[in-house]
Enzyme design. Structure first.
Site, mmCIF file in Angstrom:
data_model
loop_
_atom_site.group_PDB
_atom_site.id
_atom_site.type_symbol
_atom_site.label_atom_id
_atom_site.label_comp_id
_atom_site.label_asym_id
_atom_site.label_seq_id
_atom_site.Cartn_x
_atom_site.Cartn_y
_atom_site.Cartn_z
ATOM 1 N N ARG A 151 -38.777 2.996 19.223
ATOM 2 C CA ARG A 151 -38.523 3.810 18.032
ATOM 3 C C ARG A 151 -37.343 4.745 18.256
ATOM 4 O O ARG A 151 -37.136 5.230 19.372
ATOM 5 C CB ARG A 151 -39.765 4.639 17.683
ATOM 6 C CG ARG A 151 -40.955 3.784 17.323
ATOM 7 C CD ARG A 151 -42.161 4.634 16.962
ATOM 8 N NE ARG A 151 -43.330 3.798 16.740
ATOM 9 C CZ ARG A 151 -44.557 4.068 17.168
ATOM 10 N NH1 ARG A 151 -44.803 5.171 17.838
ATOM 11 N NH2 ARG A 151 -45.546 3.240 16.924
ATOM 12 N N THR A 157 -47.012 -2.335 16.015
ATOM 13 C CA THR A 157 -47.011 -3.652 15.385
ATOM 14 C C THR A 157 -46.002 -4.599 16.028
ATOM 15 O O THR A 157 -46.311 -5.748 16.293
ATOM 16 C CB THR A 157 -46.699 -3.494 13.867
ATOM 17 O OG1 THR A 157 -47.690 -2.631 13.326
ATOM 18 C CG2 THR A 157 -46.751 -4.823 13.142
ATOM 19 N N HIS A 195 -52.105 1.292 13.269
ATOM 20 C CA HIS A 195 -52.694 2.580 13.619
ATOM 21 C C HIS A 195 -53.282 2.475 15.012
ATOM 22 O O HIS A 195 -54.051 1.574 15.272
ATOM 23 C CB HIS A 195 -53.851 2.916 12.675
ATOM 24 C CG HIS A 195 -53.405 3.343 11.320
ATOM 25 N ND1 HIS A 195 -54.252 3.425 10.251
ATOM 26 C CD2 HIS A 195 -52.212 3.739 10.874
ATOM 27 C CE1 HIS A 195 -53.584 3.839 9.196
ATOM 28 N NE2 HIS A 195 -52.340 4.027 9.549
ATOM 29 N N GLY A 231 -53.557 7.408 12.365
ATOM 30 C CA GLY A 231 -54.766 6.724 12.838
ATOM 31 C C GLY A 231 -55.752 7.699 13.449
ATOM 32 O O GLY A 231 -56.942 7.683 13.143
ATOM 33 N N GLY A 264 -43.371 6.858 8.959
ATOM 34 C CA GLY A 264 -44.487 6.120 9.555
ATOM 35 C C GLY A 264 -44.698 6.540 10.991
ATOM 36 O O GLY A 264 -43.931 7.337 11.551
ATOM 37 N N ASP A 265 -45.783 6.029 11.581
ATOM 38 C CA ASP A 265 -46.107 6.293 12.993
ATOM 39 C C ASP A 265 -46.305 7.772 13.288
ATOM 40 O O ASP A 265 -46.026 8.234 14.398
ATOM 41 C CB ASP A 265 -45.024 5.722 13.931
ATOM 42 C CG ASP A 265 -44.678 4.291 13.596
ATOM 43 O OD1 ASP A 265 -45.617 3.511 13.402
ATOM 44 O OD2 ASP A 265 -43.479 3.968 13.504
ATOM 45 N N THR A 286 -40.701 -5.786 9.613
ATOM 46 C CA THR A 286 -41.630 -6.194 10.675
ATOM 47 C C THR A 286 -41.830 -7.711 10.652
ATOM 48 O O THR A 286 -42.564 -8.246 11.463
ATOM 49 C CB THR A 286 -42.997 -5.501 10.485
ATOM 50 O OG1 THR A 286 -43.494 -5.862 9.190
ATOM 51 C CG2 THR A 286 -42.871 -3.984 10.566
HETATM 52 P P1 IMP Z 1 -41.518 -4.193 6.126
HETATM 53 O O1 IMP Z 1 -42.539 -3.213 5.687
HETATM 54 O O2 IMP Z 1 -42.010 -5.120 7.204
HETATM 55 O O3 IMP Z 1 -40.880 -4.917 4.981
HETATM 56 O O4 IMP Z 1 -40.328 -3.355 6.813
HETATM 57 C C1 IMP Z 1 -39.502 -2.472 6.061
HETATM 58 C C2 IMP Z 1 -39.154 -1.246 6.884
HETATM 59 O O5 IMP Z 1 -40.310 -0.438 7.046
HETATM 60 C C3 IMP Z 1 -38.655 -1.533 8.293
HETATM 61 O O6 IMP Z 1 -37.707 -0.552 8.643
HETATM 62 C C4 IMP Z 1 -39.892 -1.365 9.153
HETATM 63 O O7 IMP Z 1 -39.591 -1.049 10.486
HETATM 64 C C5 IMP Z 1 -40.542 -0.200 8.430
HETATM 65 N N1 IMP Z 1 -41.987 -0.137 8.621
HETATM 66 C C6 IMP Z 1 -42.923 -0.896 8.023
HETATM 67 N N2 IMP Z 1 -44.139 -0.511 8.403
HETATM 68 C C7 IMP Z 1 -43.998 0.516 9.241
HETATM 69 C C8 IMP Z 1 -44.916 1.378 9.932
HETATM 70 O O8 IMP Z 1 -46.140 1.268 9.828
HETATM 71 N N3 IMP Z 1 -44.357 2.324 10.725
HETATM 72 C C9 IMP Z 1 -43.022 2.503 10.810
HETATM 73 N N4 IMP Z 1 -42.131 1.750 10.173
HETATM 74 C C10 IMP Z 1 -42.618 0.762 9.392
#
Ligand code: IMP
Length: 427
Positions: free
Chosen positions: A304, A299, A41, A17, A12-13, A128
């Site tokens: 990070r 978010t 994003h 976006g 992710g990240d 999150t």
């Molecule tokens: P959840 O999606 O909130 O259940 O989180 C599960 C894992 O996914 C955690 O390690 C979060 O930090 C990671 N995570 C969820 N969404 C993102 C994102 O958009 N970017 C990076 N990490 C994410």
């Protein structure tokens, strides 16, 4: 009739976006297909800087239809807040459609997300805390509420009452957490529904028309492949399917229609939350990448974890997604390093391996085997095309292309839309 999927290749990240915003200028429909407001994003365009969580990035293109697809977990309150923030800055959301099949994140999902993380203690996932996992759990358990349910208040109330009855047992007896009130929740959601109902519709006919008319559809990925429920670093994953296949399914478009799968990769690696990350740099170099890249979550604001590019993990991602081309973002963040490293294999318990282990404990033990390259020590942000890049930066990109077996179609050298180089390799 191009259907383009833009998918994160790492954790992710990756800067999706910006790429989506760039491509959305030419798209007729942009679909968010999975995940919820756990995604974030950042988009920087002529109107300023925006942090989007649920609204598809096509919103800045006034002619574009924006769809929140069946695969999304939608928190209505967060969506309305985001829509209000966009309206305040003169961005219209009139062309936003929410699929009637989209599942709703309910208040008790947020409570359960926090309670479950606390229950896990040391083994917490680092979610999150947006209630996304519990919302998908209810979807799979066939007790979720869908956006379409809001159209019939009586039925909605009944469904909320049924769900709450079970949740309260769980909250009280398992998690020792405060219970919730079904009427309060139903009142609140039906109040929010007054503003959402004009947007809730069947998304199938809209997509069918777009395909028939040869319009360009952009599928906007959230999170990244290494967080995918099936293919990521389980259990340290999110709860949706973040791959090209997942996007097609989450949008409700068959794979035959896909024309381009674009994999977005940062020129280095970052991760938020817990779980293995073989190339993590817990040192001054990692901190420099974090500072230069302003690597703090859109978010949650969490800092990070940063490290070198992991080509083993990235190859896994290429396999799972079948990318036609790469978008390599944030190359400029690496502008001021003497030496750069790319992980081309792992050493696991004394053995050299070139695959991405499925076992999170094995991956946590995997030691990166690096190839070192010289840095370029000059700004890439002013480059207008591939040939403007310093030779060492081109060599770096070439190494990533070679290691992944996929050409780089786009290279990001700064936050703004214009700071993107097209190499000609984009199908
Ligand atoms: P959840 O999606 O909130 O259940 O989180 C599960 C894992 O996914 C955690 O390690 C979060 O930090 C990671 N995570 C969820 N969404 C993102 C994102 O958009 N970017 C990076 N990490 C994410």
């Amino acid at each position: 009739m191009p259907v383009i999927a833009v998918v994160g290749g790492q954790w992710g990240d990756e800067g999706k976006g910006k790429i989506i915003d760039l491509l959305a200028g030419r798209a007729h429909v942009v679909v968010r297909a999975q995940g919820g407001d756990n995604a974030g994003h950042t988009v920087v365009n002529a109107r300023g800087k925006f942090a989007l969580h649920l609204v598809p990035a096509g919103v800045f293109n006034a002619d574009c239809d924006c769809v929140i697809g069946p695969g999304v977990a939608l928190n209505p309150e967060v969506l309305l807040r985001e829509m209000d923030a966009l309206h305040e800055r003169g961005v219209s959301t009139d062309k936003l459609t929410i699929s009637a099949r989209t599942h709703l994140v309910m208040p008790y999902h947020l409570t359960l997300d926090r309670a479950d993380e606390a229950w896990r203690g040391e083994g917490a996932i680092g979610t999150t805390k947006r209630g996304i996992g519990p919302a998908y759990l209810d979807k799979v358990g066939r007790s979720g509420l869908m956006a379409g349910d809001l159209r019939d208040p009586g039925r909605f109330r009944r469904k909320v009452a049924e769900a709450v009855e079970r949740k309260n047992v769980l909250l009280e007896r398992v998690y020792d957490a405060p219970t919730v009130d079904a009427n309060e929740i139903a009142d609140e959601y039906l109040r929010l529904a007054e503003r959402l109902l004009p947007h809730i519709a069947e998304s199938g006919p809209l997509l069918e028309r777009a395909l028939r008319d040869g319009r360009t559809i952009l599928l906007e990925g959230a999170h990244g492949t290494l967080l995918d429920l099936d293919h990521g670093t389980y259990p340290y994953v999110t709860t949706s399917s973040c791959t090209v296949g997942g996007l097609l399914n989450g949008a409700g478009i068959g794979p035959r229609h896909l024309t381009t799968a674009l994999g977005v990769f940062k020129a280095y690696t970052s991760r938020v939350g817990a779980g293995p990350m073989p190339t993590e740099l817990d040192d001054e170099i990692g901190q420099r990448i974090r500072d230069r890249g302003q690597e703090y979550g859109t978010t949650t604001g969490r800092s990070r974890r940063c490290g070198w590019f992991d080509a083993v993990a990235a190859r896994h991602s290429v396999l799972v997604n079948g990318f036609h081309a790469l978008a390599i973002t944030r190359l400029d963040i690496l502008d001021q390093f003497d030496e750069l490293k790319v992980c081309l294999a792992y050493e696991l318990d004394g053995r050299r391996i070139d695959y991405f282990p499925s076992d999170a404990d094995e991956l946590a033990r995997a030691q990166p085997v690096y190839e070192a390259l010289p840095g370029w020590f000059s700004p890439t942000g002013d480059a207008h095309d591939w040939n403007d890049l310093p030779g060492a930066a081109r060599d770096y990109v070439r190494l990533l292309e070679e290691a992944l077996g996929v050409p780089a179609g786009l290279i990001g050298v700064g936050q703004e839309r214009e700071k993107t180089l097209f190499t000609g390799a984009l199908p």
